[in-house]
Design an enzyme around this catalytic site. Structure first.
Site, PDB file in Angstrom:
ATOM      1  CG  ASP A 134     -13.446   6.286  -1.273  1.00 56.86           C
ATOM      2  OD1 ASP A 134     -13.445   6.109  -0.039  1.00 56.86           O
ATOM      3  OD2 ASP A 134     -12.411   6.177  -1.970  1.00 56.86           O
ATOM      4  CG  HIS A 191      -8.403   0.078  -2.956  1.00 51.45           C
ATOM      5  ND1 HIS A 191      -7.616  -1.001  -2.592  1.00 51.45           N
ATOM      6  CD2 HIS A 191      -9.089   0.442  -1.830  1.00 51.45           C
ATOM      7  CE1 HIS A 191      -7.820  -1.269  -1.308  1.00 51.45           C
ATOM      8  NE2 HIS A 191      -8.693  -0.419  -0.823  1.00 51.45           N
ATOM      9  CD  GLN A 218     -12.975  -2.095  -0.737  1.00 54.71           C
ATOM     10  OE1 GLN A 218     -12.160  -2.033   0.166  1.00 54.71           O
ATOM     11  NE2 GLN A 218     -14.154  -2.699  -0.590  1.00 54.71           N
ATOM     12  NE  ARG A 273      -3.879   0.606   1.883  1.00 60.19           N
ATOM     13  CZ  ARG A 273      -5.114   0.673   2.401  1.00 60.19           C
ATOM     14  NH1 ARG A 273      -5.339   1.413   3.464  1.00 60.19           N
ATOM     15  NH2 ARG A 273      -6.115   0.028   1.849  1.00 60.19           N
ATOM     16  CB  CYS A 320     -13.937   1.050  -0.177  1.00 55.87           C
ATOM     17  SG  CYS A 320     -13.277   2.711   0.012  1.00 55.87           S
ATOM     18  NE  ARG A 369      -9.992  -5.458   0.335  1.00 55.38           N
ATOM     19  CZ  ARG A 369      -9.262  -4.429   0.798  1.00 55.38           C
ATOM     20  NH1 ARG A 369      -9.870  -3.371   1.285  1.00 55.38           N
ATOM     21  NH2 ARG A 369      -7.944  -4.432   0.731  1.00 55.38           N
TER      22      ARG A 369
HETATM   23  N1  NVA Z   1      -9.897   6.531  -1.555  1.00 52.83           N
HETATM   24  C1  NVA Z   1      -9.530   6.165  -0.201  1.00 52.83           C
HETATM   25  C2  NVA Z   1      -9.772   4.717   0.032  1.00 52.83           C
HETATM   26  C3  NVA Z   1      -9.447   4.244   1.417  1.00 52.83           C
HETATM   27  C4  NVA Z   1      -9.616   2.764   1.580  1.00 52.83           C
HETATM   28  C5  NVA Z   1      -8.073   6.517   0.030  1.00 52.83           C
HETATM   29  O1  NVA Z   1      -7.264   6.321  -0.878  1.00 52.83           O
HETATM   30  O2  NVA Z   1      -7.743   7.014   1.120  1.00 52.83           O
HETATM   31  N1   CP Z   2     -11.199  -0.223   2.344  1.00 48.97           N
HETATM   32  C1   CP Z   2      -9.945  -0.288   2.777  1.00 48.97           C
HETATM   33  O1   CP Z   2      -9.003  -0.536   2.029  1.00 48.97           O
HETATM   34  O2   CP Z   2      -9.816  -0.083   4.130  1.00 48.97           O
HETATM   35  P1   CP Z   2      -8.476   0.141   4.947  1.00 48.97           P
HETATM   36  O3   CP Z   2      -7.923   1.476   4.569  1.00 48.97           O
HETATM   37  O4   CP Z   2      -8.914   0.076   6.378  1.00 48.97           O
HETATM   38  O5   CP Z   2      -7.497  -0.954   4.607  1.00 48.97           O
END
Ligand code: NVA
Ligand code: CP
Length: 309
Positions: A225, A136, A139, A109, A265, A293
């Site tokens: 989101d 992502h 997800q 990540r 998500c 997930r």
């Molecule tokens: N769009 C959000 C998703 C978090 C799971 C982010 O990138 O922070």
């Molecule tokens: N939806 C998702 O990826 O959640 P986290 O940021 O908690 O991993």
């Protein structure tokens, strides 16, 4: 590191797998989920190790990958920028060469997609995108499986995206192009999806709507989101103003199909991108979505390491 490994495959964006491979993964996920629910041991990845590298915060991704790998019989190494040499400017290429000699699979990540792409180019083992600024895919894999569980095939259906033109929106567009459904996109001005960043070939699988209510009309799934994704926190105040009309409301859900689902998500901000009545209401499947997930990623890890079983 077993000589029986299938050809090296990465999962860096949704388009890295074919429609036929997704069909297999969804079938496999159902099998793996059923075994989990029945407390039936399923440990095809005994002695395999997953390295998880987090440069951003996480709850769901961390727990689902970590629990999932243990359930498959393997083990996990957890690294963050702060507690590894990644935070002290060791080149990503060197990190990839070293880490991938010691483990069987890597989940990352991070911020820019180019970073995970560079890691993958120098990795001896499959690399999975656990979220970047651009995509992502894990997800969306879970979201699609959740839709299929509740409503059957998503082919020919309409998904309304209300909110930021972000990593989730980009990945929905890749999925629509590959799996044959349509996305109705409504984003505030200045926060549109960039088709070249989304990495899609044509504009045929999505339609743009200035009014989020119109985007929801007739939709089979309404999804949104956070207004401010990780890495964009400095824009938070400006975004709160720009996104004020992009809160998924009961009125928007009423404009969608009567049996439309709501997904997010997570983590969610009630009263910002979604009304509490919607996310906690009868059309919301956000808890199934979060649980899935675990199951889809177990199927994905099994597929990347062992191929089709
Ligand atoms: N769009 C959000 C998703 C978090 C799971 C982010 O990138 O922070
Ligand atoms: N939806 C998702 O990826 O959640 P986290 O940021 O908690 O991993």
């Amino acid at each position: 590191m077993s000589p029986a490994l299938p050809a090296l495959r990465h999962y860096l964006q949704f388009s890295d797998l074919s429609a036929a491979e997704y069909a297999y993964l969804f079938e496999r996920t159902a099998v793996i989920k059923r075994k989990f629910k029945a407390y039936e041991k399923h440990q095809p990845l005994a002695d395999r190790t997953l390295a998880m590298i987090f440069e951003k915060a996480s709850t769901r991704t961390r727990v689902s990958f970590e629990a999932g790998m243990y359930q498959l019989g393997g083990s996990v190494v957890h690294l963050t920028t702060g507690d590894s040499q990644l935070g002290r400017a060791e080149p990503i290429e060197d990190s990839a060469k070293v880490i991938s000699r010691m483990v069987d699979l890597v989940m990352i990540r991070t911020y820019e997609q180019t970073k995970i792409d560079r890691f993958a180019q120098h990795s001896r083992v499959p690399v999975i995108n656990g979220l970047t600024n651009e995509f992502h895919p894990c997800q969306i894999l879970a979201d699609l499986f959740t839709f299929i569980e509740h409503r059957g095939s998503i082919a020919g259906k309409t998904v309304a995206w209300v909110g930021d033109g972000n990593n989730m929106a980009n990945t929905w567009l890749q999925a629509a192009e590959l799996l044959g459904f349509t996305v109705h996109l409504s984003t505030p001005s200045g926060y549109e999806v960039d088709q070249s960043v989304a990495g899609i070939r044509s504009g045929q699988s999505y339609k743009v709507f200035a009014d989020p209510m119109q985007a929801c009309e007739g939709a089979d799934l309404v999804t949104t989101d956070v207004w401010t994704s990780m890495g964009f926190e400095a824009e938070n105040e400006a975004r709160k103003k720009a996104f004020a009309n992009w809160c998924v409301s009961t009125e928007m859900m009423a404009a969608a199909q009567p049996d439309a689902l709501f997904m997010h998500c997570l983590p969610a901000h009630r009263g910002e991108e979604v009304a509490a009545d919607v996310i906690d209401g009868p059309q919301s499947v956000v808890w199934d979505e979060a649980e899935n997930r675990l199951h889809v990623q177990k199927a994905l890890m099994e597929f990347l390491l062992l191929g089709r079983l």
